[in-house]
Design an enzyme around this catalytic site. Structure first.
Site, PDB file in Angstrom:
ATOM      1  N   ASP A  47       7.677  -4.028  -9.827  1.00 41.61           N
ATOM      2  CA  ASP A  47       6.758  -4.950 -10.493  1.00 41.61           C
ATOM      3  C   ASP A  47       5.898  -5.745  -9.526  1.00 41.61           C
ATOM      4  O   ASP A  47       5.032  -6.504  -9.940  1.00 41.61           O
ATOM      5  CB  ASP A  47       7.515  -5.905 -11.426  1.00 41.61           C
ATOM      6  CG  ASP A  47       8.514  -6.784 -10.682  1.00 41.61           C
ATOM      7  OD1 ASP A  47       8.432  -6.846  -9.442  1.00 41.61           O
ATOM      8  OD2 ASP A  47       9.362  -7.406 -11.332  1.00 41.61           O
ATOM      9  N   ASP A  82      10.309  -7.200  -6.448  1.00 43.57           N
ATOM     10  CA  ASP A  82      10.609  -6.058  -5.593  1.00 43.57           C
ATOM     11  C   ASP A  82       9.753  -6.033  -4.332  1.00 43.57           C
ATOM     12  O   ASP A  82       9.643  -5.002  -3.680  1.00 43.57           O
ATOM     13  CB  ASP A  82      10.407  -4.757  -6.375  1.00 43.57           C
ATOM     14  CG  ASP A  82      11.374  -4.651  -7.548  1.00 43.57           C
ATOM     15  OD1 ASP A  82      12.579  -4.767  -7.306  1.00 43.57           O
ATOM     16  OD2 ASP A  82      10.917  -4.460  -8.680  1.00 43.57           O
ATOM     17  N   CYS A  96     -27.245   7.150   8.824  1.00 38.20           N
ATOM     18  CA  CYS A  96     -26.596   7.923   9.893  1.00 38.20           C
ATOM     19  C   CYS A  96     -25.145   7.475  10.015  1.00 38.20           C
ATOM     20  O   CYS A  96     -24.867   6.329  10.359  1.00 38.20           O
ATOM     21  CB  CYS A  96     -27.346   7.700  11.205  1.00 38.20           C
ATOM     22  SG  CYS A  96     -26.449   8.253  12.660  1.00 38.20           S
ATOM     23  N   ASP A 101      12.165   0.890  -9.694  1.00 33.47           N
ATOM     24  CA  ASP A 101      12.899  -0.209 -10.311  1.00 33.47           C
ATOM     25  C   ASP A 101      13.058   0.154 -11.788  1.00 33.47           C
ATOM     26  O   ASP A 101      12.316   0.994 -12.306  1.00 33.47           O
ATOM     27  CB  ASP A 101      12.093  -1.494 -10.148  1.00 33.47           C
ATOM     28  CG  ASP A 101      12.743  -2.677 -10.847  1.00 33.47           C
ATOM     29  OD1 ASP A 101      13.967  -2.839 -10.722  1.00 33.47           O
ATOM     30  OD2 ASP A 101      12.015  -3.415 -11.533  1.00 33.47           O
ATOM     31  N   CYS A 144     -24.126   6.455  13.512  1.00 29.75           N
ATOM     32  CA  CYS A 144     -24.646   5.127  13.837  1.00 29.75           C
ATOM     33  C   CYS A 144     -23.791   4.046  13.172  1.00 29.75           C
ATOM     34  O   CYS A 144     -23.590   2.966  13.737  1.00 29.75           O
ATOM     35  CB  CYS A 144     -26.090   4.985  13.369  1.00 29.75           C
ATOM     36  SG  CYS A 144     -27.150   6.302  13.974  1.00 29.75           S
TER      37      CYS A 144
END
Length: 790
Positions: free
Chosen positions: A683, A687, A99, A489, A102
């Site tokens: 990468d 970055d 469920c 990049d 639930c």
């Protein structure tokens, strides 16, 4: 947040003792106003504060100020930094959880247990993931979890899992399903007997009554328990009221039929959902069952979590690599498709890194373990996919809220249909209009939406992982549909990130081969990537014994004497220093000038090659609706411009420092619309600050990189930019299927609600509108797992 907190200007703090929701909101507002804070969120229920700053350098200062604010506003709250502690992260298998409403209730109730920092119920996987606070009583919390689940769903069996046991027990599932099927079969037999044979009224009532109790007793019991707890409006309540009402107006066959077909439909739904679970489990069946630990001359199988760093394990043909490590003996071909989506096997030799989840295809090899099982790549990937259910997409959140209000509205609407027409319309009877109201209640069950939507997103995440893309949540999967600005990049993302000789230009008296030979002698003793690329391009062994004299001139290059000849190899500064005249042509790339006996011999160009699929990817992204393509690089302007122009990018920004990349992303953020998203692909390590500022951070080639997996929202497990296109295609496919289900459910239910209220649709049609539509929606949601992007 873990590692991401250390490298991206982000941190997660635990607020122990925070009991005031309004105070939490005020704390959040105060922290937002701090200088350097880019994002903050106080989760009152989980007692967590998530903080992001513009840069790492701001983080410690901001945390000090945050502590001061909290100390001033809530002196009793203890602020601690969250640390990744695998021993505090517990997983439970919820056997028999069928469920979805639930599941949501279980999640909310377990979050309220003292000592529980977070709880996520992954309904498609039948998993409960709980994170405990430090020093919390584990046994006591486990008992409370079982008690709460037993109150909400008494038939659900709770089983705690170890790291190596996160799999369903099919035998238990089959046993429970068999009992339910037998009960339904018995009820159906009694129903058929009452329907076929023309019994007297008392016998007929008894047969229909017994059939009804066998088929619907479980539903009635659940409904009664929910009402006792004050949780009235759910599918059990709707079915109970509708069928008991049908009994009250002496529509015995239809009352039993509705409950019978509802339960049969639920059985088919369970089968469909279980199939989807198994499909997802098959996609992610990369968790190894054991490791062959080498102790002296003996090799014995042990659980992977018992292996320590530095231990030696043996991987036999056909086995999964159980832990990350380095090959120290033997060689083989390994299948990496489960981890990276690559079809071609990869060769491993001594010194090569291997990751857990790779499959050994041929030879025997030994591995020195570099990470414990809990921190291995396979564990991180599995946890990412499993925990992705906790980060819900806006569509999922909308449907959850919609269902919460939709069901009570329909119940009161049905009540109005039952009572108002007989009171207001002359000749209208209560029995006739009550029947119409009961039909409306059967149709109104929101199962089709509540089950199929999260299943669609979960399937999309599982399908993406099969294609070598890790997506950390349904929110990021949905956000990929709205990307209008894509920022990249350069080095390692659009280019190979590996230096390679791309040009050899000798003066007239020298040949290319001779120029490379001179350069190889000069670079033979250097470990610099440029030097190595020259030696690799020469592709012959260098006889270093011929080198008579060697001098490295810092910032300039190398001077070497070989068999009486002086060779100079370096930049333009070296040529000027040694008085060597040469043409000052502008050359794109890294240039190594050469001179022999003070006479200019030519130059070698070393470049970082553009990846094969980068240009195609840029074109595909434009076709998919990305408005602007931008490249940010720290490389020199000429190189950046050359790469950007060759790929057809809209903007190229070169010679940028990390903080300048962040500034560019913030500028682009201001240019996009309110519903548009900005994606940054890098990468995942250098970055990281930019990844944190983008709406969607994508780590390229992130397989095995802890920093990439932690910092990014999406991880491409190979270094192919084309995987980004695959991720966006899967996102579009998922959104399409999710909206198909929403429209299908709402349109069909809307039509049948009108027909039911108008007296045209009977209980039989109502069952199709509920169970049939739910089943169709679930089967449709499963299609996303089989989708293969092109």
């Amino acid at each position: 947040m873990g590692l991401k907190g250390m490298i991206t200007g982000a941190k997660e703090l635990v607020l122990e003792g925070l009991n005031c929701a309004s105070c939490a909101a005020r704390i959040e507002e105060r922290i937002k106003a701090l200088d350097g804070v880019t994002d903050v969120h106080v989760d009152f229920t989980a007692k967590k504060l998530t903080l992001e700053t513009a840069g790492v350098e701001d983080l410690e200062r901001v945390i000090t100020e945050v502590r001061a604010i909290i100390r001033q506003m809530e002196p009793d709250v203890v602020v601690t930094e969250k640390r990744v502690d695998f021993s505090r992260q517990k997983s439970f298998l919820l056997m028999g959880l069928d469920c979805v409403n639930c599941a949501a209730k279980i999640e909310q109730q377990i979050k309220k247990i003292s000592g529980v920092q977070s709880a996520v119920v992954n309904f498609p996987a039948k998993k409960l993931m709980v994170e405990l606070a430090h020093n919390s009583p584990e046994t006591e919390i486990y008992q409370q979890i079982k008690q709460k689940i037993d109150r909400i769903e008494p038939g659900v069996k709770v089983e705690q899992l170890s790291l190596a046991e996160k799999k369903m027990n099919p035998r238990e599932e089959t046993k429970a399903e068999r009992k339910g099927t037998l009960r339904l079969a018995a009820g159906a037999a009694l129903f058929a007997a009452a329907l076929i044979f023309n019994f007297t009224t008392p016998v007929e009532i008894v047969l229909y009554g017994l059939s009804y109790l066998l088929v619907g007793g479980e539903v009635l019991l659940k409904s009664a328990r929910n009402i006792a707890r004050g949780e009235v409006f759910d599918e059990n309540f709707l079915m109970s009221v509708a069928t008991l009402g049908a009994f009250a107006i002496r529509q015995f066959p239809e009352a039993v039929a509705v409950m019978l077909f509802y339960q049969v439909g639920e059985l088919f739904q369970d089968y469909a959902v279980n199939r989807s679970r198994k499909s997802i489990a098959a996609l992610m069946d990369i968790r190894p069952d054991s490791a062959n630990l080498k102790v002296g001359d003996e090799v014995k199988p042990v659980p992977p979590e018992s292996v320590n760093i530095g231990d030696i394990i043996v991987v036999k043909p056909g086995e999964k690599v159980p832990l990350d490590g380095k090959v120290i003996e033997g060689k083989s071909l390994v299948d990496t498709s489960a981890m990276t989506g690559e079809s071609m096997p990869r060769e491993v030799v001594p010194g090569a890194e291997v990751l857990s989840g790779f499959i050994n295809k041929s030879g025997l090899f030994s591995v020195e373990v570099s990470k414990p099982f809990a921190e291995s790549t396979v564990s991180k990937i599995l946890d990412l996919v499993e925990n992705a259910a906790g980060k819900k997409a806006p569509t999922e959140n909308f449907i959850t809220k919609f269902a919460r209000y939709y069901t009570p509205v329909v119940v009161f609407g049905a009540l109005a249909i039952a009572l108002l027409p007989p009171l207001l319309i002359p000749g209208a009877t209560f029995q006739h209009w009550i029947y119409r109201a009961l039909v409306v209640l059967v149709i109104a069950c929101p199962c089709a939406l509540v089950i199929s939507i999260p299943l669609g997103f979960f399937g999309g995440i599982g399908g993406a992982s099969r294609n070598g893309v890790l997506i950390k949540g349904g929110n990021y999967l949905e956000a990929l549909n709205d990307v209008k600005i894509a920022v990249f990049d350069k080095t390692g993302t659009l280019t190979q990130g590996v230096f390679k000789v791309t040009g050899v230009v000798p003066e007239e008296v020298f040949s290319k081969e001779k120029l490379l030979e001179y350069a190889s002698f000069a670079e033979a003793h250097s470990s610099h990537p440029i030097a190595r690329s020259i030696v690799e391009a020469y592709n012959r062994s260098v006889d270093t014994e011929k080198i008579e004299d060697y001098e490295e001139i810092s910032g300039h290059g190398i001077k070497v004497k070989v068999e009486g000849e002086e060779i100079l190899a370096g930049n333009s500064k070296l040529m000027q220093r040694e008085g060597v005249a040469y043409s000052q042509d502008k050359i794109i790339g890294t240039v190594v000038h050469l001179a022999v006996n003070k006479k200019y011999a030519g130059y070698i160009v070393i470049s970082d090659e553009v990846k094969e699929d980068s240009a195609t990817v840029m074109k595909r992204l434009k076709e998919m609706g990305v408005r602007k393509l931008v490249m940010l690089t720290g490389d020199n302007r000429e190189v950046g411009q050359a790469v950007g122009r060759s790929l057809g990018l809209d903007e190229i920004h070169a010679e940028l420092l990390p903080h300048q990349k962040v500034e560019q992303v913030e500028r682009l953020n201001r240019e996009k619309g309110p519903k548009e998203k900005l994606l940054f692909a890098g990468d995942g390590i250098n970055d990281a600050p930019v990844l944190a500022r983008a709406d969607i951070g994508v780590a390229m080639g992130g397989l095995g990189s802890d920093a990439a997996i932690e910092a990014a929202d999406v991880v491409l497990m190979t270094d192919e930019p084309s995987k980004l296109v695959s991720a966006m295609q899967i996102a579009k496919r998922t959104r399409g299927i999710v909206w198909q289900n929403i429209i299908l459910a709402l349109v069909v239910k809307g039509i049948f609600l009108l027909l039911g209220a108008g007296g045209v649709a009977t209980m039989w049609e109502a069952v199709f509108a509920d169970v049939g539509v739910a089943l169709l929606a679930i089967l449709n949601a499963m299609r996303v797992m089989r989708f293969n992007p092109v």
